[in-house]
Write a protein that holds these residues in place. Structure first.
Motif, PDB file in Angstrom:
ATOM      1  N   GLU A   1      -3.894   5.978   6.889  1.00 10.95           N
ATOM      2  CA  GLU A   1      -5.206   6.485   7.283  1.00 10.95           C
ATOM      3  C   GLU A   1      -6.256   6.309   6.188  1.00 10.95           C
ATOM      4  O   GLU A   1      -7.461   6.445   6.447  1.00 10.95           O
ATOM      5  CB  GLU A   1      -5.119   7.960   7.685  1.00 10.95           C
ATOM      6  CG  GLU A   1      -4.568   8.877   6.616  1.00 10.95           C
ATOM      7  CD  GLU A   1      -3.070   9.082   6.723  1.00 10.95           C
ATOM      8  OE1 GLU A   1      -2.595  10.136   6.277  1.00 10.95           O
ATOM      9  OE2 GLU A   1      -2.385   8.177   7.265  1.00 10.95           O
ATOM     10  N   ASP A   2      -5.815   6.010   4.950  1.00  9.14           N
ATOM     11  CA  ASP A   2      -6.763   5.797   3.860  1.00  9.14           C
ATOM     12  C   ASP A   2      -7.224   4.346   3.757  1.00  9.14           C
ATOM     13  O   ASP A   2      -8.050   4.010   2.896  1.00  9.14           O
ATOM     14  CB  ASP A   2      -6.134   6.222   2.528  1.00  9.14           C
ATOM     15  CG  ASP A   2      -5.830   7.708   2.482  1.00  9.14           C
ATOM     16  OD1 ASP A   2      -6.548   8.475   3.152  1.00  9.14           O
ATOM     17  OD2 ASP A   2      -4.861   8.109   1.793  1.00  9.14           O
ATOM     18  N   ILE A   3      -6.687   3.478   4.602  1.00 11.27           N
ATOM     19  CA  ILE A   3      -7.071   2.068   4.600  1.00 11.27           C
ATOM     20  C   ILE A   3      -8.171   1.884   5.642  1.00 11.27           C
ATOM     21  O   ILE A   3      -7.961   2.138   6.837  1.00 11.27           O
ATOM     22  CB  ILE A   3      -5.860   1.175   4.898  1.00 11.27           C
ATOM     23  CG1 ILE A   3      -4.849   1.300   3.750  1.00 11.27           C
ATOM     24  CG2 ILE A   3      -6.286  -0.274   5.086  1.00 11.27           C
ATOM     25  CD1 ILE A   3      -3.553   0.584   3.993  1.00 11.27           C
TER      26      ILE A   3
ATOM     27  N   LEU B   1      -0.562 -10.688   1.353  1.00  9.42           N
ATOM     28  CA  LEU B   1       0.119  -9.876   0.353  1.00  9.42           C
ATOM     29  C   LEU B   1      -0.015  -8.381   0.625  1.00  9.42           C
ATOM     30  O   LEU B   1       0.918  -7.617   0.375  1.00  9.42           O
ATOM     31  CB  LEU B   1      -0.451 -10.194  -1.036  1.00  9.42           C
ATOM     32  CG  LEU B   1      -0.177 -11.608  -1.555  1.00  9.42           C
ATOM     33  CD1 LEU B   1      -1.021 -11.880  -2.795  1.00  9.42           C
ATOM     34  CD2 LEU B   1       1.304 -11.785  -1.858  1.00  9.42           C
ATOM     35  N   ALA B   2      -1.177  -7.961   1.122  1.00  9.00           N
ATOM     36  CA  ALA B   2      -1.410  -6.524   1.294  1.00  9.00           C
ATOM     37  C   ALA B   2      -2.708  -6.320   2.058  1.00  9.00           C
ATOM     38  O   ALA B   2      -3.577  -7.204   2.091  1.00  9.00           O
ATOM     39  CB  ALA B   2      -1.499  -5.825  -0.063  1.00  9.00           C
ATOM     40  N   PRO B   3      -2.885  -5.142   2.665  1.00 14.78           N
ATOM     41  CA  PRO B   3      -4.210  -4.780   3.166  1.00 14.78           C
ATOM     42  C   PRO B   3      -5.118  -4.421   1.998  1.00 14.78           C
ATOM     43  O   PRO B   3      -4.647  -4.130   0.889  1.00 14.78           O
ATOM     44  CB  PRO B   3      -3.924  -3.555   4.051  1.00 14.78           C
ATOM     45  CG  PRO B   3      -2.698  -2.943   3.443  1.00 14.78           C
ATOM     46  CD  PRO B   3      -1.882  -4.087   2.918  1.00 14.78           C
ATOM     47  N   ASP B   4      -6.415  -4.431   2.241  1.00 12.57           N
ATOM     48  CA  ASP B   4      -7.364  -4.118   1.181  1.00 12.57           C
ATOM     49  C   ASP B   4      -7.482  -2.606   0.997  1.00 12.57           C
ATOM     50  O   ASP B   4      -7.597  -1.858   1.962  1.00 12.57           O
ATOM     51  CB  ASP B   4      -8.733  -4.702   1.546  1.00 12.57           C
ATOM     52  CG  ASP B   4      -9.745  -4.521   0.441  1.00 12.57           C
ATOM     53  OD1 ASP B   4      -9.357  -4.569  -0.737  1.00 12.57           O
ATOM     54  OD2 ASP B   4     -10.936  -4.316   0.762  1.00 12.57           O
TER      55      ASP B   4
ATOM     56  N   ALA C   1       0.826  -1.214   0.000  1.00 13.18           N
ATOM     57  CA  ALA C   1       0.000   0.000   0.000  1.00 13.18           C
ATOM     58  C   ALA C   1       0.859   1.262   0.000  1.00 13.18           C
ATOM     59  O   ALA C   1       0.639   2.188  -0.790  1.00 13.18           O
ATOM     60  CB  ALA C   1      -0.937  -0.014   1.209  1.00 13.18           C
ATOM     61  N   LEU C   2       1.844   1.303   0.871  1.00 16.62           N
ATOM     62  CA  LEU C   2       2.686   2.495   0.963  1.00 16.62           C
ATOM     63  C   LEU C   2       3.480   2.700  -0.321  1.00 16.62           C
ATOM     64  O   LEU C   2       3.711   3.845  -0.746  1.00 16.62           O
ATOM     65  CB  LEU C   2       3.621   2.372   2.159  1.00 16.62           C
ATOM     66  CG  LEU C   2       2.937   2.254   3.528  1.00 16.62           C
ATOM     67  CD1 LEU C   2       3.968   2.028   4.626  1.00 16.62           C
ATOM     68  CD2 LEU C   2       2.108   3.482   3.835  1.00 16.62           C
TER      69      LEU C   2
END
Length: 910
Positions: free
Chosen positions: A286-288, A342-345, A278-279
């Motif tokens: 804060e957008d997650i 793999l990643a946050p949504d 994500a980063l």
């Protein structure tokens, strides 16, 4: 009189315990209604005293000249506290985080994230007064608990080794002689949670009793897989616990207590959420919307933790002195296997994970095992004659045999990235201590204590980084392999080869490297092919077709393609990254304390104290083939362990000195019973140890070694590096207020102001970068002036409670709230040294300020001795705040507090 407590378990959730514990105050006394209370004709408010044993004696916490807190076990349960991790923020300055299954305790900024055999925690955790060196698997000990005591500040004199931050003691209920009673309870909650608990107290004879307690908890995962893989994810629980205690008092002088306990945690453990994807795509944390909605892959994590112990305690009290002997054995096996999500949504995340078939069918994984067997033997003498001098003295012996394993596989990864750390560490610690308080008068007292400790540690094992050079059709290097698929198992402690030079000729051949690697695998997976590649050994580019292995192109559309005949053109291992580990550490240190206290009145105490503590030093991973580099000094004042074949840097102990003044006061403010306590403190924190993940090249550069003649494949290996990096100072003030208003309204509040700054620091390697990937960033940096991790400047807790007396029973309600100011989770404070004006999001370790709220409501039928119904909501606003963050070249992994949980509990006593 013996210092054992034989009290019948309370059956009701009482408002004074709620007010005490939820207030997060260091105050032991509370005002409660007497048993004669009846509607509006209740008796006047009366004091009820809560006693603690934080200083190895029974005393009132309000009379303790220091900062501590006591939490009633029934209150913790009513508020939804399930485990040790839920104690995070229970008092200002206390941080408890579950970092990948390892419990990390910080108190006022002092703590340690070193969870391996290389070091020790900085806060001493105890179960029933026995030191527990590795609190993994310790979280589920919270059943049939009388109280939890937290002692703030270094406790080196009375609590001993590794208590620089303070100490935490989980104290179960003891058997009650002459009492037959019991309780059963059941609860249900969200996330599919259900739990049962039972306790039975049996009077075996006129002078002995048996107490049996059992516990079971299950809940679904707090995570949710929102990707196409549809696999299980972390933080599901299947926990079981049991405890049996037998107490016999042959006469008024003797007491013998035998205890055995067992804890099993079989859930899905703690992977955290890796924000790197994500980063890297400019998505801010804060957008997650939810950090626990993740894109999972491969398989469901598997936790298998067993933690059990036995304890024998013998107490004898004569006319003038008493003797206490404790002997304990604990065995912990924490075994965790996981493939991290793999990643946050976030919107568009699936587009970044193409191609799906490769990313979701990627079985790159890790397995972590901690196996700790420890024994504690302590003999303590103390006076009971009521003389002006109160004293205690004793000897403490601690031994630990620890095995640690960390293995990882890089499925489909080019060059194949796999690591193994396989160690054994033995520790022997011996201490002698004496502590005494002299009463100059009924009001003036002086305390002094000293403790001398010796630590001996030895470490043996092997570290390895695996890489394979696999040739494509045009002889290009290097392809990947399939490894870790269904059925794969590491050999772990079953490894039989530690030195790859099995023929002893002084050189390691390609075949010996392959043999070493295969020895570390007990079973390859169903779709693995690395075993097929090397089934006939390594081969070069001139090998005939019959000697070559089948080729598998694991990553589509890359630069690497199999030859037309479907065979690899060559397959050989990289060499130079297998390092034998050995080290020895001998250390000794002296802790002491001095305190003066004076009672201005019976309800007003002032005091001043100085107390010290040491956290034992430890090891670093050895670095091989460094002949000629000379002795290396990482601590600044002592040579490291060294021989001509390996470099084994060690680090020295940390030292903390606390200066504190305080006052404790109780008085009537009109009709309101009031308590105001205040303290100011200063910590001198020396030789602070930092633990970072760095390459071998970074370590050698840090210690000033010339690496120009060393194999680059060796110096690229990533190791965990610990070093005495700096000094620090911590100071602040804390004020506590309790107000017991008419009408059974209780208000409690605590405010902590805390400053914590790095001083006199060495320039250290920026561990957020790897030298072989980002050489311009992985250089020495100054952290002087940075704030210590997990130290919000302002911390606040408050609670409000109320009781209603009904014709059929009593209704008790409490709500507690807490505030934490902004804080950092690493020593680098989110700073981007190369791009200060435009910092990269990957380096972000800041946690913004937040509030949390918990609430509980309980109905006790009749006098509370029959049945109770409780309801709770923990984390009412569903705050998802980081408790720990790990940042490396490829990771920004975050571990979060528990989400909002709520439930109902029914308890029946008989």
């Amino acid at each position: 009189m013996l210092l054992t407590e034989h009290r019948k378990p309370r059956s009701a959730f009482h408002p004074f315990y709620a007010a005490l514990a939820a207030s997060m105050l260091a105050t032991p006394l509370a005002y409660a209604q007497t048993d004669e209370d009846d509607g509006d004709n209740r008796a006047p408010l009366a004091l009820e005293e809560v006693v603690v044993t934080v200083e190895r004696k029974t005393q009132s916490l309000q009379n303790l000249a220091g900062t501590a807190a006591s939490f009633d076990g029934e209150f913790l349960k009513t508020m939804g506290v399930q485990n040790f991790q839920d104690m995070d923020g229970a008092i200002p300055g206390l941080s408890v985080a579950n970092n990948g299954g390892n419990i990390e305790v910080y108190i006022r900024g002092i703590g340690s994230s070193n969870n391996t055999e290389l070091g020790d925690p900085a806060a001493a955790t105890h179960l029933n007064g026995v030191y527990v060196p590795r609190p993994s698997g310790f979280g589920s000990a919270f059943f049939d608990i009388q109280r939890v005591e937290v002692n703030v500040g270094p406790q080196g004199t009375l609590r001993g080794r590794n208590a620089t931050a303070g100490s935490v003691d989980i104290i179960p209920w003891k058997p009650g002689i002459g009492v037959f009673d019991g309780a059963i309870e059941a609860s249900v909650g969200n996330f599919g949670e259900w739990s049962t608990e039972g306790v039975l107290n049996i009077p075996v004879s006129d002078n002995s009793a048996l107490r049996i307690a059992g516990y079971k908890l299950e809940h679904d995962s707090y995570y949710r897989d929102v990707g196409p893989a549809n696999v299980g994810v972390a933080e599901a629980a299947d926990n079981t616990g049991a405890r049996i205690t037998y107490l016999i008092e042959p006469n008024d002088q003797w007491a013998i207590t035998l205890t055995g306990d067992y804890i099993s945690e079989q859930g899905t453990g703690y992977t955290g959420t890796n924000y790197a994807n994500a980063l890297g795509n400019d998505i801010r944390p804060e957008d997650i919307s939810s950090p626990r909605n993740v894109i999972a892959r491969a398989f469901e994590p598997i936790e298998d933790t067993k933690h059990y112990g036995i304890k024998a305690q013998i107490d004898w009290v004569g006319d003038r002195i008493g003797v206490e002997f404790i002997s304990s054995y604990r065995d912990l096996v924490y075994d965790y296997t996981a493939a991290t999500p793999l990643a946050p949504d976030y919107p568009g995340v699936l587009e970044t994970l193409q191609p799906f078939d490769e990313n979701f069918d990627n079985f790159s994984q890790f397995r972590l095992i901690t196996d700790s067997e420890s024994t504690v033997n302590e003999l303590r003498f103390f006076n009971v004659d009521g003389s002006a001098l109160e004293w205690t003295a004793g000897a403490f012996l601690f031994e630990e045999e620890q095995r640690t394993f960390l293995g990882s596989t890089g499925d489909r990864t080019l060059f194949f990235s796999g690591n193994e750390f396989n160690q054994r560490t033995d520790t022997d610690s011996l201490a002698f201590y004496a502590d005494g308080t002299y009463n100059f008068s009924d009001r003036l007292r002086f305390t002094a204590g000293v403790r001398y400790s010796t630590d001996e540690k030895q470490r043996f094992g092997v570290n390895a980084r695996y890489g394979f050079a696999l040739g494509a059709g045009d002889f290009a290097c290097c392809g990947g392999v399939r490894v870790g698929t269904e059925g794969f198992e590491f050999a772990a402690f079953g490894r039989s080869i530690f030195n790859p030079d099995t023929n002893g000729d002084g050189a390691t051949s390609d075949q010996e490297v392959i043999d070493f690697y295969f020895d570390g695998i007990s079973q390859f997976g169903a779709r693995d092919n690395v075993d097929d590649v090397f089934a006939n050994g390594p081969f070069g580019g001139d090998a005939p077709p019959e000697a070559r292995a089948p080729c598998l192109d694991t990553i589509a559309n890359d630069f690497w393609n199999c030859a037309a005949d479907g065979l690899l053109t060559y397959a050989v291992p990289f060499q130079g990254a297998i390092a034998l580990q050995n080290g020895a550490l001998d250390a000794s240190f002296t802790d002491w304390r001095a305190r003066i206290e004076y009672d201005l009145t019976d309800d007003n105490l002032i005091y001043g104290l100085i107390a010290t503590g040491n956290k034992s030093g430890g090891f670093n991973d050895n670095i091989p083939n460094t002949e000629g580099l000379g002795p290396i000094n990482t601590a600044g004042n002592a040579p490291a362990a060294f021989d001509t074949e390996t470099l084994a840097p060690t680090y020295d102990s940390e030292q903390v000195t606390l200066f504190e003044i305080g006052s404790k006061n109780e008085f009537l403010w009109g009709e309101t019973v009031t308590r105001i306590n205040a303290t100011a403190f200063y910590y001198d924190y020396e030789d602070l140890v930092l633990s970072t993940l760095v390459s071998t090249a970074q370590v050698l550069d840090f210690v000033g070694a010339d690496t120009s003649d060393l194999d680059p494949s060796l110096t690229a290996q990533v190791v965990n590096f610990n070093f005495n990096a700096s000094d620090a100072e911590i100071y602040g003030a804390q004020i506590e207020g309790s107000f017991f208003f008419p009408g059974d309204w209780n208000l409690n509040a605590t405010l902590l102001w805390l400053e914590a700054e790095v001083k006199d620091s060495l320039e250290i390697q920026d561990s957020r970068f790897q030298a072989d990937v980002a050489p311009d960033d992985a250089v020495n940096r100054s952290i002087a002036g940075n704030r210590l991790p997990r130290t919000p400047e302002i911390q606040f807790n408050a609670s409000l409670s109320k009781s209603w007396y009904l014709p059929t029973g009593r209704l008790d309600w409490i709500t507690s709230t807490g505030y934490r100011d902004d804080q950092f989770m690493t020593i680098f404070n989110s700073e981007d040294f190369s791009q200060p004006e435009d910092p990269r999001l990957r380096l972000n370790d800041r946690v913004d300020s937040y509030w949390t709220t918990d609430t509980g409501l309980a109905y006790a039928h009749g006098d509370g001795e029959s049945w109770t119904l409780e309801g709770y909501v923990q984390n009412v606003t569903d705050e998802q705040n980081e408790q720990a963050i790990i940042i490396t070249q490829f990771d920004n992994t975050r571990f979060f507090q528990r989400p909002r949980t709520y439930g109902l509990r029914f308890r029946l006593r008989f």
